[in-house]
Design an enzyme around this catalytic site. Structure first.
Site, PDB file in Angstrom:
ATOM      1  N   GLU A 133       0.843  -1.201   0.000  1.00 55.49           N
ATOM      2  CA  GLU A 133       0.000   0.000   0.000  1.00 55.49           C
ATOM      3  C   GLU A 133       0.875   1.247   0.000  1.00 55.49           C
ATOM      4  OE1 GLU A 133      -2.440   1.577  -0.768  1.00 55.49           O
ATOM      5  OE2 GLU A 133      -4.012   1.623   0.749  1.00 55.49           O
ATOM      6  N   ASP A 134       0.417   2.281  -0.682  1.00 56.59           N
ATOM      7  CA  ASP A 134       1.193   3.520  -0.725  1.00 56.59           C
ATOM      8  C   ASP A 134       1.152   4.260   0.614  1.00 56.59           C
ATOM      9  OD1 ASP A 134      -1.500   4.149  -0.985  1.00 56.59           O
ATOM     10  OD2 ASP A 134      -1.297   5.256  -2.862  1.00 56.59           O
ATOM     11  N   ASP A 154      -3.870   6.029   5.808  1.00 50.72           N
ATOM     12  CA  ASP A 154      -4.347   7.301   6.370  1.00 50.72           C
ATOM     13  C   ASP A 154      -5.296   6.997   7.528  1.00 50.72           C
ATOM     14  OD1 ASP A 154      -5.211   9.853   6.829  1.00 50.72           O
ATOM     15  OD2 ASP A 154      -6.142  10.165   4.894  1.00 50.72           O
ATOM     16  N   PHE A 162      -1.484  16.386   3.227  1.00 52.96           N
ATOM     17  CA  PHE A 162      -1.768  15.710   1.964  1.00 52.96           C
ATOM     18  C   PHE A 162      -0.511  15.683   1.105  1.00 52.96           C
ATOM     19  CE2 PHE A 162      -3.475  14.883  -2.214  1.00 52.96           C
ATOM     20  CZ  PHE A 162      -4.391  13.886  -1.932  1.00 52.96           C
ATOM     21  N   ARG A 182       1.599  11.534  -9.822  1.00 51.26           N
ATOM     22  CA  ARG A 182       2.055  10.181  -9.463  1.00 51.26           C
ATOM     23  C   ARG A 182       3.491   9.935  -9.900  1.00 51.26           C
ATOM     24  NH1 ARG A 182      -2.456   7.187  -7.799  1.00 51.26           N
ATOM     25  NH2 ARG A 182      -4.398   7.563  -8.908  1.00 51.26           N
TER      26      ARG A 182
HETATM   27  P1  IMP Z   1      -7.389   5.230   4.193  1.00 46.79           P
HETATM   28  O1  IMP Z   1      -8.444   4.224   3.858  1.00 46.79           O
HETATM   29  O2  IMP Z   1      -7.944   6.440   4.863  1.00 46.79           O
HETATM   30  O3  IMP Z   1      -6.223   4.648   4.955  1.00 46.79           O
HETATM   31  O4  IMP Z   1      -6.876   5.825   2.821  1.00 46.79           O
HETATM   32  C1  IMP Z   1      -5.995   5.186   2.047  1.00 46.79           C
HETATM   33  C2  IMP Z   1      -6.001   5.758   0.641  1.00 46.79           C
HETATM   34  O5  IMP Z   1      -6.330   7.154   0.585  1.00 46.79           O
HETATM   35  C3  IMP Z   1      -4.605   5.631   0.091  1.00 46.79           C
HETATM   36  O6  IMP Z   1      -4.423   4.403  -0.542  1.00 46.79           O
HETATM   37  C4  IMP Z   1      -4.536   6.804  -0.864  1.00 46.79           C
HETATM   38  O7  IMP Z   1      -5.021   6.398  -2.127  1.00 46.79           O
HETATM   39  C5  IMP Z   1      -5.458   7.841  -0.295  1.00 46.79           C
HETATM   40  N1  IMP Z   1      -4.703   8.868   0.460  1.00 46.79           N
HETATM   41  C6  IMP Z   1      -4.696   9.043   1.795  1.00 46.79           C
HETATM   42  N2  IMP Z   1      -3.891  10.066   2.139  1.00 46.79           N
HETATM   43  C7  IMP Z   1      -3.358  10.535   0.991  1.00 46.79           C
HETATM   44  C8  IMP Z   1      -2.421  11.607   0.690  1.00 46.79           C
HETATM   45  O8  IMP Z   1      -1.905  12.335   1.552  1.00 46.79           O
HETATM   46  N3  IMP Z   1      -2.128  11.770  -0.621  1.00 46.79           N
HETATM   47  C9  IMP Z   1      -2.663  11.016  -1.621  1.00 46.79           C
HETATM   48  N4  IMP Z   1      -3.515  10.009  -1.376  1.00 46.79           N
HETATM   49  C10 IMP Z   1      -3.882   9.772  -0.089  1.00 46.79           C
HETATM   50 MG    MG Z   2      -4.224   4.168  -2.710  1.00 52.69          MG
END
Ligand code: IMP
Ligand code: MG
Length: 174
Positions: A98-99, A102, A151, A164
């Protein structure tokens, strides 16, 4: 054009991803069969490409596409699979790549979903974590960097599908 302030340099990413690859390699040293790296599209593509080349061991590359339901339902942690794996992972050692974690809802959903497919082991590799939000609830087995709650874009991460392809990770400044 939005201004982007560099947060993590290309060199820092390269060194950390190499170390993560080495960590994974040593963790699975005793495993002869290929491990399965599951890349979450699209943000993790760049990480996967570098990560898989930083380990000297057999690895299978698989891809899964997910999208979160709208903001109103996001808190439920329900994500939609837009493109499923094309291979079975039953009985395999699987690492979700996973990138960024959050809120942790996406990875939580995927962990539950993957578990139903009965892998031999299941772990998480994430380049970035925003600890202020996910509050350490998600066990990340292989983590690149913890970052502040800002962000970020670059190295796979997008803002409206752009940035990207930046080689570094930066913070969007309006
Ligand atoms: P989560 O479900 O809230 O953990 O969100 C995960 C997804 O939200 C990641 O895989 C990203 O695609 C996107 N995301 C969350 N924070 C960022 C950020 O700071 N920049 C870009 N994408 C983000
Ligand atoms: Mg993602």
């Amino acid at each position: 054009m939005a201004r982007i302030r560099e947060l993590i340099s290309e060199k820092q990413i390269r060194e950390r991803v190499a170390a993560m690859g080495a960590e994974i390699q040593s963790r699975f040293e005793s495993v002869d069969e290929p491990i399965v790296l599951v890349c979450i599209l699209k943000g993790s593509v760049i990480l996967l490409a570098d990560l898989c080349r930083s380990m000297d061991r057999p690895a299978q590359l698989e891809f899964i596409g997910v999208s979160s339901y709208g903001a109103a339902t996001e808190s439920s942690g329900i994500v939609r699979i837009t493109q499923d794996l094309t291979a079975t992972i039953k009985g395999k050692h699987v690492i979700i790549v996973e990138d960024i974690v959050d809120t942790g809802l996406t990875i939580k959903y995927l962990l539950e979903n993957m578990r139903t497919r009965e892998p031999k082991s299941l772990s998480v590799c994430a380049l970035l974590e925003k600890p202020s939000k996910s509050k350490g609830q998600i066990p990340i087995d292989f983590l690149g960097f913890s970052i502040p709650d800002q962000f970020v874009v670059g190295y796979g991460l997008d803002c409206a599908e752009l940035y990207r392809n930046l080689p570094y990770i930066g913070v969007m400044e309006s």
